[in-house]
Write a protein that holds these residues in place. Sequence first.
Motif, PDB file in Angstrom:
ATOM      1  N   VAL A 320       0.783  -1.238   0.000  1.00 54.69           N
ATOM      2  CA  VAL A 320       0.000   0.000   0.000  1.00 54.69           C
ATOM      3  C   VAL A 320       0.814   1.287   0.000  1.00 54.69           C
ATOM      4  O   VAL A 320       0.244   2.366  -0.204  1.00 54.69           O
ATOM      5  CB  VAL A 320      -0.974   0.035   1.206  1.00 54.69           C
ATOM      6  N   ALA A 321       2.104   1.232   0.218  1.00 50.50           N
ATOM      7  CA  ALA A 321       2.885   2.470   0.319  1.00 50.50           C
ATOM      8  C   ALA A 321       2.748   3.331  -0.934  1.00 50.50           C
ATOM      9  O   ALA A 321       2.778   4.568  -0.862  1.00 50.50           O
ATOM     10  CB  ALA A 321       4.354   2.154   0.603  1.00 50.50           C
ATOM     11  N   GLY A 322       2.598   2.701  -2.087  1.00 49.49           N
ATOM     12  CA  GLY A 322       2.463   3.448  -3.332  1.00 49.49           C
ATOM     13  C   GLY A 322       1.250   4.360  -3.377  1.00 49.49           C
ATOM     14  O   GLY A 322       1.231   5.325  -4.156  1.00 49.49           O
ATOM     15  N   LEU A 323       0.245   4.076  -2.557  1.00 50.14           N
ATOM     16  CA  LEU A 323      -0.943   4.942  -2.515  1.00 50.14           C
ATOM     17  C   LEU A 323      -0.611   6.338  -1.995  1.00 50.14           C
ATOM     18  O   LEU A 323      -1.364   7.288  -2.235  1.00 50.14           O
ATOM     19  CB  LEU A 323      -2.017   4.326  -1.619  1.00 50.14           C
ATOM     20  N   TYR A 324       0.500   6.458  -1.267  1.00 50.10           N
ATOM     21  CA  TYR A 324       0.820   7.706  -0.583  1.00 50.10           C
ATOM     22  C   TYR A 324       2.141   8.300  -1.064  1.00 50.10           C
ATOM     23  O   TYR A 324       2.719   9.148  -0.390  1.00 50.10           O
ATOM     24  CB  TYR A 324       0.852   7.450   0.935  1.00 50.10           C
ATOM     25  N   ARG A 325       2.584   7.871  -2.230  1.00 47.73           N
ATOM     26  CA  ARG A 325       3.839   8.381  -2.778  1.00 47.73           C
ATOM     27  C   ARG A 325       3.765   9.906  -2.926  1.00 47.73           C
ATOM     28  O   ARG A 325       2.817  10.459  -3.474  1.00 47.73           O
ATOM     29  CB  ARG A 325       4.135   7.736  -4.119  1.00 47.73           C
ATOM     30  N   GLY A 326       4.763  10.589  -2.386  1.00 45.02           N
ATOM     31  CA  GLY A 326       4.820  12.045  -2.467  1.00 45.02           C
ATOM     32  C   GLY A 326       4.109  12.764  -1.339  1.00 45.02           C
ATOM     33  O   GLY A 326       4.215  13.993  -1.233  1.00 45.02           O
ATOM     34  N   MET A 327       3.395  12.041  -0.487  1.00 42.94           N
ATOM     35  CA  MET A 327       2.689  12.662   0.633  1.00 42.94           C
ATOM     36  C   MET A 327       3.588  12.731   1.864  1.00 42.94           C
ATOM     37  O   MET A 327       4.395  11.842   2.110  1.00 42.94           O
ATOM     38  CB  MET A 327       1.412  11.876   0.982  1.00 42.94           C
ATOM     39  N   ASP A 328       3.468  13.769   2.640  1.00 41.88           N
ATOM     40  CA  ASP A 328       4.137  13.901   3.917  1.00 41.88           C
ATOM     41  C   ASP A 328       3.304  13.140   4.949  1.00 41.88           C
ATOM     42  O   ASP A 328       2.251  13.620   5.400  1.00 41.88           O
ATOM     43  CB  ASP A 328       4.262  15.369   4.309  1.00 41.88           C
ATOM     44  N   LEU A 329       3.760  11.954   5.346  1.00 46.84           N
ATOM     45  CA  LEU A 329       2.951  11.097   6.217  1.00 46.84           C
ATOM     46  C   LEU A 329       2.927  11.590   7.661  1.00 46.84           C
ATOM     47  O   LEU A 329       2.192  11.044   8.486  1.00 46.84           O
ATOM     48  CB  LEU A 329       3.460   9.664   6.153  1.00 46.84           C
ATOM     49  N   ARG A 330       3.729  12.603   7.975  1.00 39.71           N
ATOM     50  CA  ARG A 330       3.612  13.242   9.294  1.00 39.71           C
ATOM     51  C   ARG A 330       2.510  14.298   9.287  1.00 39.71           C
ATOM     52  O   ARG A 330       1.812  14.496  10.268  1.00 39.71           O
ATOM     53  CB  ARG A 330       4.939  13.881   9.706  1.00 39.71           C
ATOM     54  N   ARG A 331       2.360  14.936   8.151  1.00 41.35           N
ATOM     55  CA  ARG A 331       1.301  15.940   8.029  1.00 41.35           C
ATOM     56  C   ARG A 331      -0.049  15.284   7.786  1.00 41.35           C
ATOM     57  O   ARG A 331      -1.060  15.654   8.390  1.00 41.35           O
ATOM     58  CB  ARG A 331       1.628  16.898   6.886  1.00 41.35           C
ATOM     59  N   PHE A 332      -0.069  14.311   6.879  1.00 38.38           N
ATOM     60  CA  PHE A 332      -1.310  13.602   6.576  1.00 38.38           C
ATOM     61  C   PHE A 332      -1.318  12.311   7.396  1.00 38.38           C
ATOM     62  O   PHE A 332      -1.111  11.222   6.881  1.00 38.38           O
ATOM     63  CB  PHE A 332      -1.410  13.303   5.083  1.00 38.38           C
ATOM     64  N   PHE A 333      -1.546  12.461   8.694  1.00 33.81           N
ATOM     65  CA  PHE A 333      -1.476  11.307   9.589  1.00 33.81           C
ATOM     66  C   PHE A 333      -2.845  10.662   9.772  1.00 33.81           C
ATOM     67  O   PHE A 333      -3.858  11.223   9.388  1.00 33.81           O
ATOM     68  CB  PHE A 333      -0.908  11.724  10.949  1.00 33.81           C
TER      69      PHE A 333
END
Length: 333
Positions: A320-333
């Motif tokens: 699933v990591a590819g679903l969030y490529r380019g996203m800041d996962l600290r901001r979009f938690f």
Amino acid sequence: MSDHPIPPDHADPESGERRILSPGSPNPRREFLRSAALFTATAGALGGGLELLTRRPGGPGSAEAQGAAFTRPARPLGPYDTSEAVTPYAQATSYNNFYEFGTDKSDPARMAGSLKTRPWTVRIDGEVRKPMTVDIDTLQGWFPLEDRVYRMRCVEGWSMVMPWLGFPLAALIRRMEPTSKAKYVQFTALLDPKQFPGQRQPVLNWPYVEGLRLDEALHPLAFMAVGLDGRVLPGQNGAPLRLAVPWKYGFKSIKSVVRITLTEKQPQTTWALAAPQEYGFYANVNPAVPHPRWSQATERRIGELGRRKTLPFNGYAEQVAGLYRGMDLRRFF
């Protein structure tokens, strides 16, 4: 509690909605679940639940209930299964978060007899070409039921391994034919304080609402469960229909679903509204991002001593990591 009221699940059907209430074509597995669900309501009223009627492992006084390991029938692991040891049925059905029944972990198992899962309909609407209200038995009869053994990680820092029975969420969404405006999927749980005594208290803004981005909902791991460990789904685990998204914290996997709405805008979800600094819309399991009040680096697996390291995306990063490529996962938690 919120400036953003949640749409009620009893709004008037939109123009063109169809109601499909008759049972689907015969299916032995589906018929078993239907019969078991009907038995659950009767046995629950007597205080015994399904176990009294079926005498399956996990009933009061059984070896499983006393802590012994439960051996499931051997079957080949599927492409989405974890090979980790399954949480014993007795523990998986007695240690639950389901605030509609109460805030204590034991409340759902004690109070689930009040939930009547038949009749039960699910409304599917919003940005779809085929809006409808469908009977739960008809709905689950549309799809071949699959076993999925998933890790489940609670935001509180404990975890289980759950053997679900159900069907891919993507199969249901595609059947409804999303429009080009559909970007998100909103799920709404039953609102009924008579059946859910916890809803008599303003603990949350009822009914419980959750949501996914459409690409998340269409991912093969996103799953609608109607059973647990080959048996009908118990009330305390979200009967008769619940979501299971194993790479996200458990509060995303909404229980007792009565409405699925495809939307153009991101849904206003229950916990994100109640405590936005603590519970984000995405809620992907991330050991590197602590909860404001505790670390998420480790977890306590129910039935085990000590703690284990938490894995990114709960161990499903490869899928699933590819679903969030380019996203800041600290901001979009």
